[in-house]
Design a protein around this motif. Sequence first.
Motif, mmCIF file in Angstrom:
data_model
loop_
_atom_site.group_PDB
_atom_site.id
_atom_site.type_symbol
_atom_site.label_atom_id
_atom_site.label_comp_id
_atom_site.label_asym_id
_atom_site.label_seq_id
_atom_site.Cartn_x
_atom_site.Cartn_y
_atom_site.Cartn_z
ATOM 1 N N MET A 1 -5.418 -3.305 -15.165
ATOM 2 C CA MET A 1 -6.438 -3.863 -14.278
ATOM 3 C C MET A 1 -7.624 -4.277 -15.115
ATOM 4 O O MET A 1 -8.110 -3.535 -15.961
ATOM 5 C CB MET A 1 -6.855 -2.805 -13.251
ATOM 6 C CG MET A 1 -7.847 -3.303 -12.237
ATOM 7 S SD MET A 1 -7.989 -2.128 -10.882
ATOM 8 C CE MET A 1 -8.426 -0.634 -11.730
ATOM 9 N N THR A 2 -8.109 -5.465 -14.898
ATOM 10 C CA THR A 2 -9.215 -5.993 -15.680
ATOM 11 C C THR A 2 -10.533 -5.376 -15.263
ATOM 12 O O THR A 2 -10.657 -4.758 -14.209
ATOM 13 C CB THR A 2 -9.308 -7.517 -15.503
ATOM 14 O OG1 THR A 2 -9.658 -7.791 -14.145
ATOM 15 C CG2 THR A 2 -8.000 -8.191 -15.849
ATOM 16 N N LEU A 42 -6.380 -1.019 -3.109
ATOM 17 C CA LEU A 42 -4.931 -0.874 -3.144
ATOM 18 C C LEU A 42 -4.273 -1.558 -1.955
ATOM 19 O O LEU A 42 -3.188 -2.130 -2.071
ATOM 20 C CB LEU A 42 -4.544 0.603 -3.191
ATOM 21 C CG LEU A 42 -4.946 1.356 -4.459
ATOM 22 C CD1 LEU A 42 -4.589 2.829 -4.344
ATOM 23 C CD2 LEU A 42 -4.289 0.743 -5.693
ATOM 24 N N GLN A 43 -4.938 -1.520 -0.807
ATOM 25 C CA GLN A 43 -4.380 -2.148 0.384
ATOM 26 C C GLN A 43 -4.315 -3.666 0.235
ATOM 27 O O GLN A 43 -3.485 -4.327 0.866
ATOM 28 C CB GLN A 43 -5.204 -1.777 1.618
ATOM 29 C CG GLN A 43 -4.535 -2.144 2.945
ATOM 30 C CD GLN A 43 -5.305 -1.577 4.116
ATOM 31 O OE1 GLN A 43 -6.532 -1.492 4.094
ATOM 32 N NE2 GLN A 43 -4.592 -1.168 5.154
ATOM 33 N N GLU A 50 2.286 -4.258 -7.772
ATOM 34 C CA GLU A 50 0.841 -4.381 -8.003
ATOM 35 C C GLU A 50 0.102 -3.149 -7.511
ATOM 36 O O GLU A 50 -0.871 -2.702 -8.133
ATOM 37 C CB GLU A 50 0.311 -5.634 -7.313
ATOM 38 C CG GLU A 50 0.776 -6.931 -7.956
ATOM 39 C CD GLU A 50 0.358 -8.156 -7.167
ATOM 40 O OE1 GLU A 50 0.280 -9.228 -7.764
ATOM 41 O OE2 GLU A 50 0.109 -8.033 -5.944
ATOM 42 N N THR A 51 0.557 -2.582 -6.396
ATOM 43 C CA THR A 51 -0.063 -1.365 -5.874
ATOM 44 C C THR A 51 0.113 -0.205 -6.840
ATOM 45 O O THR A 51 -0.830 0.538 -7.139
ATOM 46 C CB THR A 51 0.530 -0.996 -4.510
ATOM 47 O OG1 THR A 51 0.296 -2.053 -3.578
ATOM 48 C CG2 THR A 51 -0.088 0.291 -3.969
ATOM 49 N N ALA A 182 -0.706 8.519 -2.671
ATOM 50 C CA ALA A 182 0.516 8.695 -1.891
ATOM 51 C C ALA A 182 0.499 7.814 -0.644
ATOM 52 O O ALA A 182 1.515 7.209 -0.282
ATOM 53 C CB ALA A 182 0.671 10.162 -1.502
ATOM 54 N N VAL A 183 -0.650 7.746 0.019
ATOM 55 C CA VAL A 183 -0.775 6.897 1.209
ATOM 56 C C VAL A 183 -0.594 5.431 0.838
ATOM 57 O O VAL A 183 0.097 4.675 1.526
ATOM 58 C CB VAL A 183 -2.140 7.118 1.891
ATOM 59 C CG1 VAL A 183 -2.361 6.096 3.005
ATOM 60 C CG2 VAL A 183 -2.234 8.539 2.451
ATOM 61 N N ALA A 184 -1.206 5.024 -0.279
ATOM 62 C CA ALA A 184 -1.098 3.634 -0.717
ATOM 63 C C ALA A 184 0.336 3.276 -1.063
ATOM 64 O O ALA A 184 0.816 2.180 -0.732
ATOM 65 C CB ALA A 184 -2.011 3.397 -1.920
ATOM 66 N N MET A 185 1.057 4.181 -1.733
ATOM 67 C CA MET A 185 2.452 3.939 -2.069
ATOM 68 C C MET A 185 3.304 3.781 -0.820
ATOM 69 O O MET A 185 4.110 2.854 -0.704
ATOM 70 C CB MET A 185 3.003 5.092 -2.911
ATOM 71 C CG MET A 185 2.544 5.120 -4.343
ATOM 72 S SD MET A 185 3.270 6.513 -5.262
ATOM 73 C CE MET A 185 5.015 6.056 -5.254
ATOM 74 N N ALA A 186 3.124 4.696 0.125
ATOM 75 C CA ALA A 186 3.909 4.652 1.360
ATOM 76 C C ALA A 186 3.619 3.377 2.142
ATOM 77 O O ALA A 186 4.534 2.735 2.680
ATOM 78 C CB ALA A 186 3.616 5.885 2.215
#
Length: 258
Positions: A1-2, A42-43, A50-51, A182-186
Amino acid sequence: MTADAQDGWIGSAPHASVTDSAVGVEGLDKLALHLGDLARFLQEQGSVEETLQGIVDAAVVTVPGAEYAGLSVVRGRETMSTPAASAEVVDQVDQVQIDFQEGPCLDVLYEKHTVWLPNTAEERRWPRFAARARELGIGSMLSFQLYVTGDDLGALNLYSRHAEAFTDESEQVGLLFATHAAVAMADAQERAHLSQAMGTRDLIGQAKGILMERYKLTSVQAFALLVRASQHTNTKLAEVAEYLTRSGELVGKRGGDE
């Protein structure tokens, strides 16, 4: 990430406030704002890949002591992969776990939410792994369980070149970060599955339309013909539909199948 991307979600102090102060009342307030920005960042990512990359890049600038980060996925308590890493050394260290079949992700993360490896030079639980990790320049590790589904596991691993790099503050911040990760991955995986399902539905609809026009069938009859072709050739229905829309031919169809 830049750096620009970091500024976009971390705010006015992308590298400082969260990691440089103790987690007191003021530190918790800053951490909450930081994690809120992280969740939004992340969303906004366009794909699962990318996430995941956003998670590991953000972990390095969020958790005190972390110099590198990686996400590990273990299937059946045996097969391990690293879908995202902040540096090449992470892939190298995780490969050591795979080669030796020992290490934090292949052991106690199934029973504990957090695993410390304070000093690779003194580690006795995974001696071969620790020795090789030390050779690769890793002095300490801190790992967090993200999810466990049966014998499958997802973990966030943090690495430092220095021994004893992680503290109680690292664990506190890391646990909060891991919850958001974990929430972002799911969420990313759910969006990907939904997108794939919609694409499959559209593909099957196109295939049905071809059969309806060609053979003057009803929608139900066209779908039944696709199912028969799938069963007769032991081919997934989506693959049958894709082949038909691409080639104009129904896989496995014989003269008597019409």
